[in-house]
Design an enzyme around this catalytic site. Structure first.
Site, PDB file in Angstrom:
ATOM      1  N   LYS A  39      11.635  57.408  55.996  1.00  0.00           N
ATOM      2  CA  LYS A  39      12.397  56.605  57.298  1.00  0.00           C
ATOM      3  C   LYS A  39      13.751  57.617  57.731  1.00  0.00           C
ATOM      4  O   LYS A  39      13.457  57.814  59.021  1.00  0.00           O
ATOM      5  CB  LYS A  39      13.225  55.375  56.644  1.00  0.00           C
ATOM      6  CG  LYS A  39      12.204  54.366  56.141  1.00  0.00           C
ATOM      7  CD  LYS A  39      12.846  53.290  55.525  1.00  0.00           C
ATOM      8  CE  LYS A  39      13.779  53.202  54.441  1.00  0.00           C
ATOM      9  NZ  LYS A  39      12.869  53.819  53.157  1.00  0.00           N
TER      10      LYS A  39
ATOM     11  N   ARG B 175      16.391  44.670  55.519  1.00  0.00           N
ATOM     12  CA  ARG B 175      15.748  45.013  54.107  1.00  0.00           C
ATOM     13  C   ARG B 175      15.326  43.527  53.617  1.00  0.00           C
ATOM     14  O   ARG B 175      14.875  43.490  52.564  1.00  0.00           O
ATOM     15  CB  ARG B 175      16.572  45.505  53.047  1.00  0.00           C
ATOM     16  CG  ARG B 175      16.617  46.967  53.580  1.00  0.00           C
ATOM     17  CD  ARG B 175      17.147  47.775  52.334  1.00  0.00           C
ATOM     18  NE  ARG B 175      17.599  48.976  52.552  1.00  0.00           N
ATOM     19  CZ  ARG B 175      17.381  50.039  52.178  1.00  0.00           C
ATOM     20  NH1 ARG B 175      16.509  50.160  51.040  1.00  0.00           N
ATOM     21  NH2 ARG B 175      17.853  51.404  52.546  1.00  0.00           N
TER      22      ARG B 175
ATOM     23  N   ARG C   8      13.860  65.132  45.995  1.00  0.00           N
ATOM     24  CA  ARG C   8      14.729  65.118  47.051  1.00  0.00           C
ATOM     25  C   ARG C   8      16.146  65.907  46.840  1.00  0.00           C
ATOM     26  O   ARG C   8      16.632  65.639  45.478  1.00  0.00           O
ATOM     27  CB  ARG C   8      14.887  63.898  47.587  1.00  0.00           C
ATOM     28  CG  ARG C   8      15.805  63.918  48.508  1.00  0.00           C
ATOM     29  CD  ARG C   8      15.899  62.567  49.376  1.00  0.00           C
ATOM     30  NE  ARG C   8      16.085  61.462  48.573  1.00  0.00           N
ATOM     31  CZ  ARG C   8      15.941  59.949  49.003  1.00  0.00           C
ATOM     32  NH1 ARG C   8      15.821  59.868  50.399  1.00  0.00           N
ATOM     33  NH2 ARG C   8      16.230  59.048  48.350  1.00  0.00           N
TER      34      ARG C   8
ATOM     35  N   ARG D 178      20.632  62.859  44.946  1.00  0.00           N
ATOM     36  CA  ARG D 178      21.276  61.535  45.237  1.00  0.00           C
ATOM     37  C   ARG D 178      21.401  60.643  43.907  1.00  0.00           C
ATOM     38  O   ARG D 178      20.729  60.682  43.022  1.00  0.00           O
ATOM     39  CB  ARG D 178      20.451  60.773  46.094  1.00  0.00           C
ATOM     40  CG  ARG D 178      21.087  60.783  47.353  1.00  0.00           C
ATOM     41  CD  ARG D 178      20.239  60.261  48.569  1.00  0.00           C
ATOM     42  NE  ARG D 178      19.713  58.846  48.227  1.00  0.00           N
ATOM     43  CZ  ARG D 178      19.132  57.963  49.212  1.00  0.00           C
ATOM     44  NH1 ARG D 178      18.740  58.649  50.382  1.00  0.00           N
ATOM     45  NH2 ARG D 178      18.714  56.714  48.970  1.00  0.00           N
TER      46      ARG D 178
ATOM     47  N   ARG E  77      14.300  50.243  42.993  1.00  0.00           N
ATOM     48  CA  ARG E  77      14.445  50.278  44.518  1.00  0.00           C
ATOM     49  C   ARG E  77      12.918  49.912  44.894  1.00  0.00           C
ATOM     50  O   ARG E  77      12.883  49.082  45.882  1.00  0.00           O
ATOM     51  CB  ARG E  77      14.837  51.686  44.948  1.00  0.00           C
ATOM     52  CG  ARG E  77      16.188  51.625  44.776  1.00  0.00           C
ATOM     53  CD  ARG E  77      16.871  53.149  44.824  1.00  0.00           C
ATOM     54  NE  ARG E  77      16.374  53.947  46.049  1.00  0.00           N
ATOM     55  CZ  ARG E  77      16.445  55.248  45.907  1.00  0.00           C
ATOM     56  NH1 ARG E  77      16.259  56.160  44.956  1.00  0.00           N
ATOM     57  NH2 ARG E  77      16.073  55.963  47.266  1.00  0.00           N
TER      58      ARG E  77
HETATM   59  P1  AP5 Z   1      13.527  60.392  53.354  1.00  0.00           P
HETATM   60  O1  AP5 Z   1      13.249  60.518  54.879  1.00  0.00           O
HETATM   61  O2  AP5 Z   1      14.783  60.605  52.891  1.00  0.00           O
HETATM   62  O3  AP5 Z   1      13.054  59.175  52.882  1.00  0.00           O
HETATM   63  P2  AP5 Z   1      13.422  57.537  53.301  1.00  0.00           P
HETATM   64  O4  AP5 Z   1      12.388  56.682  53.429  1.00  0.00           O
HETATM   65  O5  AP5 Z   1      14.757  57.627  54.196  1.00  0.00           O
HETATM   66  O6  AP5 Z   1      13.860  57.221  51.556  1.00  0.00           O
HETATM   67  P3  AP5 Z   1      15.221  56.917  51.087  1.00  0.00           P
HETATM   68  O7  AP5 Z   1      15.101  57.029  49.707  1.00  0.00           O
HETATM   69  O8  AP5 Z   1      16.437  57.631  51.910  1.00  0.00           O
HETATM   70  O9  AP5 Z   1      15.351  55.321  51.429  1.00  0.00           O
HETATM   71  P4  AP5 Z   1      16.100  54.149  50.570  1.00  0.00           P
HETATM   72  O10 AP5 Z   1      15.870  52.973  51.394  1.00  0.00           O
HETATM   73  O11 AP5 Z   1      16.076  54.109  49.211  1.00  0.00           O
HETATM   74  O12 AP5 Z   1      17.760  54.673  50.736  1.00  0.00           O
HETATM   75  P5  AP5 Z   1      18.802  54.332  51.704  1.00  0.00           P
HETATM   76  O13 AP5 Z   1      19.653  55.397  52.033  1.00  0.00           O
HETATM   77  O14 AP5 Z   1      18.209  53.767  52.935  1.00  0.00           O
HETATM   78  O15 AP5 Z   1      12.478  61.344  52.754  1.00  0.00           O
HETATM   79  C1  AP5 Z   1      12.374  61.350  51.076  1.00  0.00           C
HETATM   80  C2  AP5 Z   1      12.047  62.773  50.772  1.00  0.00           C
HETATM   81  O16 AP5 Z   1      10.528  63.111  51.209  1.00  0.00           O
HETATM   82  C3  AP5 Z   1      12.947  63.924  51.183  1.00  0.00           C
HETATM   83  O17 AP5 Z   1      13.169  64.721  50.430  1.00  0.00           O
HETATM   84  C4  AP5 Z   1      12.120  64.369  52.768  1.00  0.00           C
HETATM   85  O18 AP5 Z   1      12.454  65.677  52.830  1.00  0.00           O
HETATM   86  C5  AP5 Z   1      10.602  64.207  52.291  1.00  0.00           C
HETATM   87  N1  AP5 Z   1       9.725  63.982  53.057  1.00  0.00           N
HETATM   88  C6  AP5 Z   1       9.969  63.089  54.170  1.00  0.00           C
HETATM   89  N2  AP5 Z   1       8.791  63.068  54.900  1.00  0.00           N
HETATM   90  C7  AP5 Z   1       7.730  63.679  54.323  1.00  0.00           C
HETATM   91  C8  AP5 Z   1       6.448  64.127  54.491  1.00  0.00           C
HETATM   92  N3  AP5 Z   1       5.855  63.618  55.481  1.00  0.00           N
HETATM   93  N4  AP5 Z   1       5.909  65.028  53.579  1.00  0.00           N
HETATM   94  C9  AP5 Z   1       6.784  65.576  52.544  1.00  0.00           C
HETATM   95  N5  AP5 Z   1       7.978  65.254  52.386  1.00  0.00           N
HETATM   96  C10 AP5 Z   1       8.563  64.274  53.266  1.00  0.00           C
HETATM   97  O19 AP5 Z   1      19.650  53.274  50.946  1.00  0.00           O
HETATM   98  C11 AP5 Z   1      20.368  53.677  49.884  1.00  0.00           C
HETATM   99  C12 AP5 Z   1      20.986  52.562  49.256  1.00  0.00           C
HETATM  100  O20 AP5 Z   1      21.854  52.020  50.112  1.00  0.00           O
HETATM  101  C13 AP5 Z   1      19.989  51.304  48.788  1.00  0.00           C
HETATM  102  O21 AP5 Z   1      19.310  51.289  47.629  1.00  0.00           O
HETATM  103  C14 AP5 Z   1      21.014  50.109  48.882  1.00  0.00           C
HETATM  104  O22 AP5 Z   1      21.711  49.996  47.496  1.00  0.00           O
HETATM  105  C15 AP5 Z   1      21.911  50.435  50.103  1.00  0.00           C
HETATM  106  N6  AP5 Z   1      21.389  49.841  51.275  1.00  0.00           N
HETATM  107  C16 AP5 Z   1      21.024  50.491  52.353  1.00  0.00           C
HETATM  108  N7  AP5 Z   1      20.706  49.696  53.399  1.00  0.00           N
HETATM  109  C17 AP5 Z   1      20.828  48.395  52.875  1.00  0.00           C
HETATM  110  C18 AP5 Z   1      20.596  47.212  53.507  1.00  0.00           C
HETATM  111  N8  AP5 Z   1      20.116  47.170  54.512  1.00  0.00           N
HETATM  112  N9  AP5 Z   1      20.751  46.054  52.816  1.00  0.00           N
HETATM  113  C19 AP5 Z   1      21.384  46.342  51.582  1.00  0.00           C
HETATM  114  N10 AP5 Z   1      21.490  47.526  50.759  1.00  0.00           N
HETATM  115  C20 AP5 Z   1      21.139  48.618  51.433  1.00  0.00           C
END
Ligand code: AP5
Length: 236
Positions: free
Chosen positions: A35, A109, A146, A179, A190
């Protein structure tokens, strides 16, 4: 609010459908689906802010603000931060720099957040909800490897895409580290929360005719082409 936009908006895209018309897109998908990676590219392509609630919370944690202190316990455990905190952040963004369009990453979410977003946007609508589809096996591989720059947020993978100098960011030279929520236990929680709370949004938005599911396996550039085609298709 600092930190929620993890990509600098580029110039408005030329030669894309509806160029000049604000794009409003949600990027949905399980943890590690890409994402953040794809939202940053869409943001650059369309010249609109990349609003990542995860990045916003990580910036708040780094700054030691009251919001960061509250969010940290939930985030490190892999739990969702309470809706009222998240919705407040997004509302502030959408009434500020997101007024002229946005790419939302990590929000909504759950259905309560999605309902709150609809209320915030009315009478405007979303263009598309891009659902990044990838296997759990693949996301486990991506998240285990990552590493993220603690200064600028650039993302690496120790196996597929390591920084040129181990532990140092190619972009800004900052420290590259794992992270806090990329531990095995937090990743498992998660993914469970994704299945129970977030995956139902696919049906919720499909009923509104907004979902474009994209195969998110394969190199990021190839996925980006499919994502762009999906958004363009939705805007025609
Ligand atoms: P990446 O692009 O970082 O993936 P992502 O889908 O963004 O994954 P996240 O782990 O960041 O999502 P998340 O939902 O857990 O975290 P968030 O920060 O939103 O890619 C992942 C890896 O793969 C990287 O190493 C990248 O280089 C690699 N990659 C990407 N594309 C690739 C490809 N095509 N091929 C190979 N490799 C690839 O949220 C964190 C926390 O914040 C949550 O757990 C929660 O506690 C809180 N939070 C955030 N938003 C909310 C909300 N709306 N409500 C409540 N709590 C929230």
């Amino acid at each position: 609010m600092d930190g929620a936009s993890s990509a600098t908006p580029g110039p408005a895209a030329a030669g894309v459908a509806g160029a000049g018309v604000p794009v409003r897109v949600i990027v949905l998908g399980k943890q590690g689906a890409g994402k953040g990676t794809q939202a940053a590219r869409l943001s650059e392509r369309y010249g609109v802010p990349h609003i990542s609630t995860g990045d916003a919370f990580r910036a708040a944690v780094r700054s030691g603000s009251a919001l960061g202190v509250k969010a940290k316990t939930y985030m490190d455990a892999g739990e969702l931060v309470p809706d009222d905190l998240v919705i407040g952040i997004v509302r502030e963004y959408l009434s500020g720099e997101g007024t002229g369009g946005f790419v939302l990453d990590g929000f909504p979410r759950n259905v309560a957040q999605a309902q709150a977003l609809s209320d915030m946007l009315a009478p405007e609508h979303l263009d598309a909800v891009v659902n990044l589809d990838v296997s759990t096996e693949e996301v486990l591989h991506r998240l285990a490897g990552r590493r993220v720059c603690q200064s600028c947020g650039a993302t690496y993978n120790v196996v597929d895409n390591p920084p040129q100098v181990a532990g140092r960011c190619d972009v800004c030279g900052g420290v590259v580290a794992q992270r806090a929520d990329d531990t095995e236990e937090a990743i498992r929680l998660r993914l469970e929360i994704y299945e129970s709370a977030t995956a139902p949004l696919i049906d919720w938005y499909a009923k509104q005719g907004l979902v474009a599911t994209v195969d998110a396996a394969g190199p990021p550039d190839e996925v980006a082409e499919r994502v762009l085609a999906a958004v363009e298709g939705a805007r025609r």
